[in-house]
Every structure is written in C-alpha cells, then in structure tokens.
Design a protein around this motif. Structure first.
Motif, short mmCIF file in Angstrom:
data_model
loop_
_atom_site.label_atom_id
_atom_site.label_comp_id
_atom_site.label_asym_id
_atom_site.label_seq_id
_atom_site.Cartn_x
_atom_site.Cartn_y
_atom_site.Cartn_z
N GLY A 125 0.81 -1.22 0.00
CA GLY A 125 0.00 0.00 0.00
C GLY A 125 0.84 1.27 0.00
N ARG A 126 2.14 1.11 0.26
CA ARG A 126 3.06 2.25 0.30
C ARG A 126 2.47 3.40 1.11
N ILE A 127 2.06 3.06 2.36
CA ILE A 127 1.38 4.05 3.18
C ILE A 127 2.34 5.16 3.60
N TYR A 128 1.77 6.35 3.82
CA TYR A 128 2.57 7.48 4.29
C TYR A 128 2.93 7.27 5.76
N ARG A 129 1.93 6.89 6.54
CA ARG A 129 2.15 6.57 7.95
C ARG A 129 1.03 5.67 8.46
N TYR A 130 1.22 5.10 9.65
CA TYR A 130 0.10 4.43 10.31
C TYR A 130 -0.10 5.09 11.66
N ILE A 131 -1.38 5.16 12.11
CA ILE A 131 -1.74 5.82 13.37
C ILE A 131 -2.48 4.80 14.26
N SER A 132 -2.06 4.79 15.46
CA SER A 132 -2.66 3.81 16.41
C SER A 132 -3.94 4.36 17.04
N LYS A 133 -4.88 3.45 17.26
CA LYS A 133 -6.08 3.78 18.04
C LYS A 133 -5.79 3.48 19.51
N PRO A 134 -6.34 4.26 20.43
CA PRO A 134 -7.00 5.55 20.17
C PRO A 134 -5.94 6.60 19.76
N TRP A 135 -6.34 7.47 18.91
CA TRP A 135 -5.38 8.46 18.39
C TRP A 135 -5.34 9.71 19.25
N ASP A 136 -4.30 10.43 19.14
CA ASP A 136 -4.17 11.76 19.74
C ASP A 136 -4.61 12.78 18.69
N GLU A 186 -1.87 15.03 17.32
CA GLU A 186 -0.91 14.27 16.52
C GLU A 186 -1.52 13.92 15.16
N LEU A 187 -2.78 13.53 15.15
CA LEU A 187 -3.43 13.16 13.90
C LEU A 187 -3.54 14.38 12.96
N THR A 232 -0.17 15.16 11.58
CA THR A 232 0.22 14.17 10.56
C THR A 232 -0.45 14.48 9.23
N LEU A 233 -1.77 14.78 9.27
CA LEU A 233 -2.47 15.12 8.03
C LEU A 233 -1.90 16.38 7.38
N LYS A 234 -1.65 17.37 8.25
CA LYS A 234 -1.12 18.63 7.72
C LYS A 234 0.22 18.41 7.03
N GLN A 235 1.11 17.63 7.68
CA GLN A 235 2.42 17.37 7.09
C GLN A 235 2.30 16.56 5.80
N ALA A 236 1.41 15.55 5.86
CA ALA A 236 1.25 14.71 4.68
C ALA A 236 0.75 15.51 3.48
N LEU A 237 -0.27 16.33 3.70
CA LEU A 237 -0.84 17.11 2.59
C LEU A 237 0.11 18.20 2.11
N SER A 238 0.86 18.79 3.04
CA SER A 238 1.86 19.79 2.64
C SER A 238 2.94 19.14 1.77
N HIS A 239 3.37 17.95 2.19
CA HIS A 239 4.37 17.22 1.40
C HIS A 239 3.82 16.89 0.01
N GLN A 240 2.55 16.41 0.02
CA GLN A 240 1.94 16.09 -1.26
C GLN A 240 1.84 17.32 -2.17
N HIS A 241 1.44 18.45 -1.60
CA HIS A 241 1.33 19.69 -2.39
C HIS A 241 2.69 20.10 -2.94
N SER A 242 3.72 20.01 -2.10
CA SER A 242 5.07 20.38 -2.55
C SER A 242 5.53 19.46 -3.67
N GLU A 243 5.22 18.17 -3.52
CA GLU A 243 5.64 17.22 -4.55
C GLU A 243 4.91 17.49 -5.86
N LYS A 244 3.60 17.75 -5.78
CA LYS A 244 2.84 18.08 -6.99
C LYS A 244 3.37 19.36 -7.65
#
Length: 446
Positions: free
Chosen positions: A106-117, A120-121, A124-136
């Motif tokens: 699945g080449r996941i970006y990250r995994y998050i454990s339940k229950p989540w913080d 932190e969640l 994680t989303l903000k960093q992931a989407l920022s990285h994706q935007h930069s890559e695009k």
C-alpha cells in the motif's frame, strides 16, 4: 485593504475516511470540521473505491480491520489505481503482517494507532498534505520547465533561421552599398582628375603637372609607401593640390615660386589653405583636402601654412610634398632653372631631414626609378658631381648637354684629366655650372 489582497489563498484538500464503525467516522469528521478539508465517508473498501473513481481524493485514512476487504488490501488497491493519493492506516492493534503488507504493497505514508491523539493526527495530516502539495508543485514546475525548454529550443531554431535569413539579406544590402560606395569613390576620383585637366589649361604645356603627379602618386601607393587606406584620398589630393591657384594671374602661375615678389609670395604661401577651403564643402573630399593643406609643410617646421614639424605632418602630405617637388622642380615652378630628373634626385637627398621626411626619401626615389626609367641616380653607384670634383677613370652615367641643348659628352665616356680641364674651361666661357653624373669605377682586385 492591502492585507486582504495579500492574504495567501487557502488550499482545500479532499480527505476520504474509511471505517466500518460509523461512530469512528463521525468522530473523525468532527475533528476535521475546523480544517480546510472536504471530508468524504465510506463504510467499507468497495464503497471507498467507488468514491475514488468518481472524484479525485488527496488523502485516505482507512481502518485496518474491516470485513470483506481489510485496510491493507484497500490501500494497496488505491496505490495501484490512484498512486498520487496519500494513504494512512488507522489500526487498534499491532498486526505486523498487515502492517508489513500496508507498507510494502500500500506504500502508506504513515500508520496511526487507536486511540489516536487529536493533535498528533491533525499534525500528521497537515504534514502529509503539505508534502503532497510540494511534490505536486515540484512535478508541475519540472513539467513546465521541460515545456518551456522545448519551446525555447524551438524558438531558438526559429530565431536562428530568421537571423540567418535576415543576416543574408543584410549582407546582400551591405555588399550592394559597398559596391555603390566604391563606385561613388571611383566617380569622385575620375571627376577630380577631369577637373585637374581643366586646371592645367591655365598653364603652359611644359608646366602642366597634375597628370604626371597623379601617376607618380599611384605608383607610390602601389609600392606601399603609405597605408592602403590613404591611396584614394592621396590620388584626389594629387589631382587637386593646386586648385587654390586658379585665381592667380597667368604670369604668376608659370613663375618659379622662389622668384616671386613679396606680395605674390604671400599669396603663394596661402594656396594650400585656399585649396582646402574650396574642397571642404564636399564631404568625400575632406580627408584629401587635409592632405593638400599640409603638403607644403617642412620636416624641420619651416613650411606653411601651419609650420607643422616632423611626424605632426600627415604621412600622406609628406609623400605628396616629395611628389609635387619632384615634378615641379623639373617644370621650373620652384627654382629659376628647370632641373633634370637626376638633379631633382640629388636635391631630394640633400634636403631629406629639412624639407622632407628622411625615412621616405630613398623609398620614394626607388619608386621613381621603377616608374621613370631614365633616372640614373636611383643607382647608388651613380653620383652627381661638379666639374672640379671629377677624377680620372670616372665613367659618364648619362649624356652631358650644354644649357643650349648641345651634346657635350656621351654616356659611357671615361673621364681623363685633359677632358676634365676642357669641361672646366667651357664652363668658364659659358658662365655655367654643370652637374656631371658619373660612376666611380670599382677598384681592381688585389
């Protein structure tokens, strides 16, 4: 107002939440409500894939354990179908097999454990989407750069062809202009030579100098006595050097310059400047006019009109001075007595460093020797002597004529003491002074 205009545009992302538990979906949806996200919900893998086929999604958060299709399998399928969509696995327990599958397939970006913080969640989303935007953006800019590069290459090729074509057109135009200019220069030279013939009509036939002077100057230019660029102007200067004399009386025109009275002498000394003034209004003649102005300057600074000295005299004017004096001395326009050519050569040598550029005298004489075959003094073994300087064994280099034209001695005659005495006596009887051109015999080998 300016602050409003300068506020950066907020980018909205689409986030898909996948979980078979509705309560978890609603909890995640509430957490993301305050974020710039468009949130989509799916309760199983198949529903998630159908949503992804309908619209683009930036990020998927999937629960690990779901009936029919688990999270690792779903994310692997999303990676296969939609590789640009970010993938995060949400898991409540540590299943290393599923986690490895999610990471490897699945080449996941990250995994998050339940229950989540929550924080932190969200981070994680903000960093992931920022990285994706930069890559695009990087991919977009790379593509734009390639397109611009290709466009620039094509533009360069087009420009090179256009420049080459335009250069060819300009070269043809330049060549035509050069030909026209050369033709114009030739026309001016021809015109000046024709006009110089009109000047000569004011002079007796034996004192017409311009034609001979033009030919002599051309011979000097061909022999490279001056730089090639001067030839054109020097030829026109030779044709019109005496145009300032047109206002003179006939008697003054034919009189030797050394015999002019005070008033006429002042007028004579002004003729180079007058000639220049008459020609300066013609733009193609301006350089030639400058050469004419200074052709009566002397190397030692005693000439006119500006008393220039040495190398301050234009080099073309120095050559024109030699040529004018060479011709005019033979025509009787300088001294009371007309000189023959060999006498003129002696005169030029005598006054080299005073009237003439000393470095130019001998090269000029050599040109004269090639151009005028009856000059003997171009031969360094020939010298002109007075009768009292003649010695036994000297050989006459050219015929010796009396002032009335009578032949006294033939060229080749060997001088003897009795013959020399007869010449001295004849001089005394005639009241004349003869220059005898002789060769000194080479000494006999020891």
């Amino acid at each position: 107002m300016n602050d409003v205009l300068n506020t950066p545009e907020v980018i909205r992302y689409t986030v898909l939440l996948v979980d078979d538990e509705v309560a978890i979906l609603n909890s995640l949806k509430r957490l993301l409500r305050s974020q710039p996200y468009d949130v989509l919900l799916a309760e199983n893998g198949q529903q998630a894939l159908e949503l992804l086929d309908k619209r683009p999604v930036d990020l998927v958060i999937s629960d690990a354990r779901m009936p029919t299709m688990d999270g690792a399998t779903l994310l692997a399928e999303i990676h296969r179908r939609h590789p640009d969509t970010l993938r995060i696995l949400l898991t409540g327990y540590t299943d290393m097999t599923m986690l490895a599958k999610a990471i490897n397939e699945g080449r996941i970006y990250r995994y998050i454990s339940k229950p989540w913080d929550d924080d932190e969640l969200l981070l994680t989303l903000k960093q992931a989407l920022s990285h994706q935007h930069s890559e695009k953006e990087r991919v977009r800019l790379e593509q734009l750069t390639r397109e611009q590069k290709d466009a620039l290459v094509q533009l360069n090729l087009t420009l090179e062809k256009r420049v080459e074509a335009r250069t060819g057109e300009l070269q043809q135009t330049a060549d035509m202009l050069d030909l026209a200019y050369e033709e114009l220069k030739r026309s001016y030279v021809v015109s000046t030579e024709v006009f110089s013939l009109l000047i000569n009509q004011r002079l007796p036939k034996g004192k017409q100098t311009n034609k001979t002077l033009i030919e002599l100057v051309r011979a000097c230019c061909s022999a490279n006595l001056v730089e090639a660029y001067l030839a054109h102007d020097l030829t026109m200067a030779a044709a019109l050097y005496n145009v300032g004399k047109l206002s003179w009386s006939d008697s003054m025109l034919s009189a030797p310059s050394d015999m002019l009275h005070s008033h006429d002498r002042d007028k004579y000394r002004s003729y180079p400047g007058t000639s220049e003034s008459l020609l300066m209004s013609l733009e193609p003649m301006q350089d030639a006019a400058r050469l004419i102005r200074h052709h009566q300057e002397h190397w030692d600074g005693g000439g006119f009109p500006d008393r220039l000295k040495g190398t301050a005299i234009p080099v073309g004017s120095r050559l024109l001075k030699l040529a004018v004096d060479f011709v005019e001395l033979q025509c009787g326009l300088v001294l009371e007595r007309s000189m023959n050519r060999d006498e003129v050569i002696m005169y030029l040598r005598k006054y080299g460093g005073r009237l003439y550029d000393p470095d130019m005298v001998e090269p000029f004489i050599q040109v004269c020797a090639s151009y005028l075959t009856d000059i003997t003094l171009a031969d360094p073994s020939v010298q002109g002597l007075g009768t009292r300087d003649l010695k036994n064994g000297m050989v006459l280099a050219r015929n010796l004529n009396a002032d009335n034209g009578m032949l006294l001695l033939n060229a080749g005659k060997v001088m003897t003491t009795p013959l020399v005495d007869k010449l001295i006596a004849f001089e005394a009887m005639e009241g004349a002074r003869y220059t005898v051109f002789v060769r000194t015999p080479e000494p006999a080998p020891a």
